[in-house]
Design an enzyme around this catalytic site. Structure first.
Site, mmCIF file in Angstrom:
data_model
loop_
_atom_site.group_PDB
_atom_site.id
_atom_site.type_symbol
_atom_site.label_atom_id
_atom_site.label_comp_id
_atom_site.label_asym_id
_atom_site.label_seq_id
_atom_site.Cartn_x
_atom_site.Cartn_y
_atom_site.Cartn_z
ATOM 1 N N TYR A 164 5.151 -5.571 3.825
ATOM 2 C CA TYR A 164 4.069 -6.578 3.782
ATOM 3 C C TYR A 164 4.637 -7.993 3.862
ATOM 4 O O TYR A 164 4.147 -8.832 4.624
ATOM 5 C CB TYR A 164 3.292 -6.374 2.481
ATOM 6 C CG TYR A 164 2.058 -7.219 2.310
ATOM 7 C CD1 TYR A 164 0.892 -6.972 3.032
ATOM 8 C CD2 TYR A 164 2.043 -8.260 1.379
ATOM 9 C CE1 TYR A 164 -0.249 -7.751 2.832
ATOM 10 C CE2 TYR A 164 0.912 -9.032 1.170
ATOM 11 C CZ TYR A 164 -0.236 -8.766 1.902
ATOM 12 O OH TYR A 164 -1.364 -9.538 1.695
ATOM 13 N N LYS B 185 3.984 -10.740 6.743
ATOM 14 C CA LYS B 185 3.370 -12.039 6.421
ATOM 15 C C LYS B 185 4.306 -13.193 6.768
ATOM 16 O O LYS B 185 3.850 -14.267 7.166
ATOM 17 C CB LYS B 185 2.971 -12.080 4.944
ATOM 18 C CG LYS B 185 1.860 -11.090 4.574
ATOM 19 C CD LYS B 185 0.633 -11.262 5.452
ATOM 20 C CE LYS B 185 -0.568 -10.473 4.961
ATOM 21 N NZ LYS B 185 -1.723 -10.558 5.876
HETATM 22 P P1 NDP Z 1 -9.563 -6.114 1.734
HETATM 23 O O1 NDP Z 1 -8.861 -4.820 1.551
HETATM 24 O O2 NDP Z 1 -10.627 -6.515 0.787
HETATM 25 O O3 NDP Z 1 -10.167 -6.172 3.216
HETATM 26 C C1 NDP Z 1 -9.354 -5.853 4.296
HETATM 27 C C2 NDP Z 1 -10.187 -5.961 5.545
HETATM 28 O O4 NDP Z 1 -9.328 -5.674 6.668
HETATM 29 C C3 NDP Z 1 -11.329 -4.961 5.587
HETATM 30 O O5 NDP Z 1 -12.457 -5.597 6.131
HETATM 31 C C4 NDP Z 1 -10.808 -3.877 6.529
HETATM 32 O O6 NDP Z 1 -11.841 -3.264 7.276
HETATM 33 C C5 NDP Z 1 -9.951 -4.684 7.469
HETATM 34 N N1 NDP Z 1 -8.940 -3.907 8.175
HETATM 35 C C6 NDP Z 1 -7.921 -3.194 7.642
HETATM 36 N N2 NDP Z 1 -7.198 -2.631 8.627
HETATM 37 C C7 NDP Z 1 -7.785 -3.003 9.795
HETATM 38 C C8 NDP Z 1 -7.498 -2.754 11.148
HETATM 39 N N3 NDP Z 1 -6.443 -1.998 11.504
HETATM 40 N N4 NDP Z 1 -8.307 -3.293 12.095
HETATM 41 C C9 NDP Z 1 -9.369 -4.053 11.735
HETATM 42 N N5 NDP Z 1 -9.689 -4.324 10.465
HETATM 43 C C10 NDP Z 1 -8.896 -3.806 9.506
HETATM 44 O O7 NDP Z 1 -8.396 -7.214 1.790
HETATM 45 P P2 NDP Z 1 -8.398 -8.783 1.497
HETATM 46 O O8 NDP Z 1 -9.697 -9.378 1.839
HETATM 47 O O9 NDP Z 1 -7.831 -9.005 0.164
HETATM 48 O O10 NDP Z 1 -7.296 -9.259 2.540
HETATM 49 C C11 NDP Z 1 -7.602 -9.978 3.720
HETATM 50 C C12 NDP Z 1 -6.305 -10.589 4.239
HETATM 51 O O11 NDP Z 1 -5.799 -11.490 3.254
HETATM 52 C C13 NDP Z 1 -5.217 -9.571 4.500
HETATM 53 O O12 NDP Z 1 -4.478 -9.940 5.639
HETATM 54 C C14 NDP Z 1 -4.358 -9.675 3.264
HETATM 55 O O13 NDP Z 1 -3.037 -9.271 3.510
HETATM 56 C C15 NDP Z 1 -4.457 -11.160 2.988
HETATM 57 N N6 NDP Z 1 -4.115 -11.528 1.628
HETATM 58 C C16 NDP Z 1 -4.842 -11.076 0.568
HETATM 59 C C17 NDP Z 1 -4.500 -11.445 -0.716
HETATM 60 C C18 NDP Z 1 -5.254 -10.989 -1.921
HETATM 61 O O14 NDP Z 1 -4.813 -11.274 -3.046
HETATM 62 N N7 NDP Z 1 -6.376 -10.309 -1.784
HETATM 63 C C19 NDP Z 1 -3.339 -12.301 -0.959
HETATM 64 C C20 NDP Z 1 -2.667 -12.732 0.215
HETATM 65 C C21 NDP Z 1 -3.045 -12.354 1.453
HETATM 66 P P3 NDP Z 1 -12.254 -1.703 7.140
HETATM 67 O O15 NDP Z 1 -12.661 -1.485 5.722
HETATM 68 O O16 NDP Z 1 -13.379 -1.582 8.117
HETATM 69 O O17 NDP Z 1 -11.053 -0.918 7.531
#
Ligand code: NDP
Length: 248
Positions: free
Chosen positions: A155, A159
């Site tokens: 990860y 990132k």
């Molecule tokens: P969630 O798990 O809440 O949501 C992830 C989203 O990504 C879902 O809508 C999921 O859709 C989608 N997704 C996953 N894999 C795919 C794919 N292969 N193609 C298309 N869509 C995909 O995560 P967060 O909202 O927390 O994270 C969002 C971003 O922020 C990520 O990149 C994460 O790494 C980053 N981030 C988050 C942090 C946190 O503390 N939450 C901290 C730092 C960064 P579906 O359910 O339809 O698969």
């Protein structure tokens, strides 16, 4: 309505940060494509809510970590609106494990979704931005892409890779009225962090000067600023949204 007339593709917008971002951009007047991979019902709910705020919205299926999925997602947007002005590369997953036990499969899955997906979508969407001589790309990185994190080699590498991708795109497109920036969230309360133990949550909280966890809306506000005309002269930067957890 400062984004009226603009079309935005937010990858991974069915839940969490992507969802909050899609809803925020819709309230600012943008047409919003809500990309999802496995959660069509959640994506449709986001579309319904975004449409309620007056903008047009569309659920767009596609695993952005694959060429076919990214192409399908981008095509669905351009078929509907004929343009993409704003791309938020947000789709992300974690498969945490210490390096000695980190499988090649989990390495590939995380790199594909988090990093390759951003490469594919940026390549496909930037054609439309170049044609229109206006564009905004925001890559959702993480503070662990800056600091590294035990148990998250895959990860953190993805990132950190996004930061290099962002700076390279900023240099390639800078003269074309297209900006590329990264947002690095800290600990945001979403499904990704929901599975962490209370012990880890407490340890993280102790490192946050703001003394609270972040909410998806905190990140969406930063993204909304970076895609606006107000941020026209900000390019190639990383904006941490972490309550002060990591300071450079
Ligand atoms: P969630 O798990 O809440 O949501 C992830 C989203 O990504 C879902 O809508 C999921 O859709 C989608 N997704 C996953 N894999 C795919 C794919 N292969 N193609 C298309 N869509 C995909 O995560 P967060 O909202 O927390 O994270 C969002 C971003 O922020 C990520 O990149 C994460 O790494 C980053 N981030 C988050 C942090 C946190 O503390 N939450 C901290 C730092 C960064 P579906 O359910 O339809 O698969």
């Amino acid at each position: 309505m400062e984004l009226a007339g603009k079309t935005a593709l937010v990858t991974g917008a069915s839940r969490g940060i992507g969802r909050a971002t899609a809803l925020k951009l819709a309230t600012l007047g943008a047409n919003v494509a809500v990309n999802y991979n496995r959660s069509p019902d959640a994506a449709n709910e986001v579309v319904a809510q975004a449409t309620g705020s007056g903008a047009e919205a569309l659920a767009v299926a596609g695993d952005v970590g694959t060429r076919e999925g990214a192409e399908a997602a981008v095509k669905a947007v351009t078929d509907r609106w004929g343009r993409i002005d704003i791309l938020v590369n947000n789709a992300g997953i974690t498969r945490d494990m210490l390096l000695m036990r980190l499988s090649e499969e989990d390495w590939d899955a995380v790199l594909d979704t988090n990093l390759k997906g951003a490469y594919l979508c940026s390549k496909l969407a930037s054609r439309h931005m170049l044609r229109n001589r206006w564009g905004r790309i925001v890559n959702i990185s993480s503070v662990v892409g800056i600091t590294g994190n035990a148990g998250q080699a895959n990860y953190a590498a993805a990132k950190a890779g996004l930061l290099g991708l962002t700076k390279s795109l900023a240099r390639e497109f800078g003269s074309k009225n297209i900006t590329a920036n990264a947002v690095a969230p800290g600990y945001i309360e979403t499904d990704i962090t929901a599975g962490l133990s209370e012990e880890i949550r407490k340890a993280v909280l102790a490192q946050i000067p703001a003394a609270r966890y972040g909410q998806p809306e905190d990140v969406a506000e930063a993204i909304a600023f970076l895609v606006s005309d107000r941020a026209a002269y900000i390019n190639g930067q990383t904006l941490n949204v972490d309550g002060g957890m990591v300071m450079s």
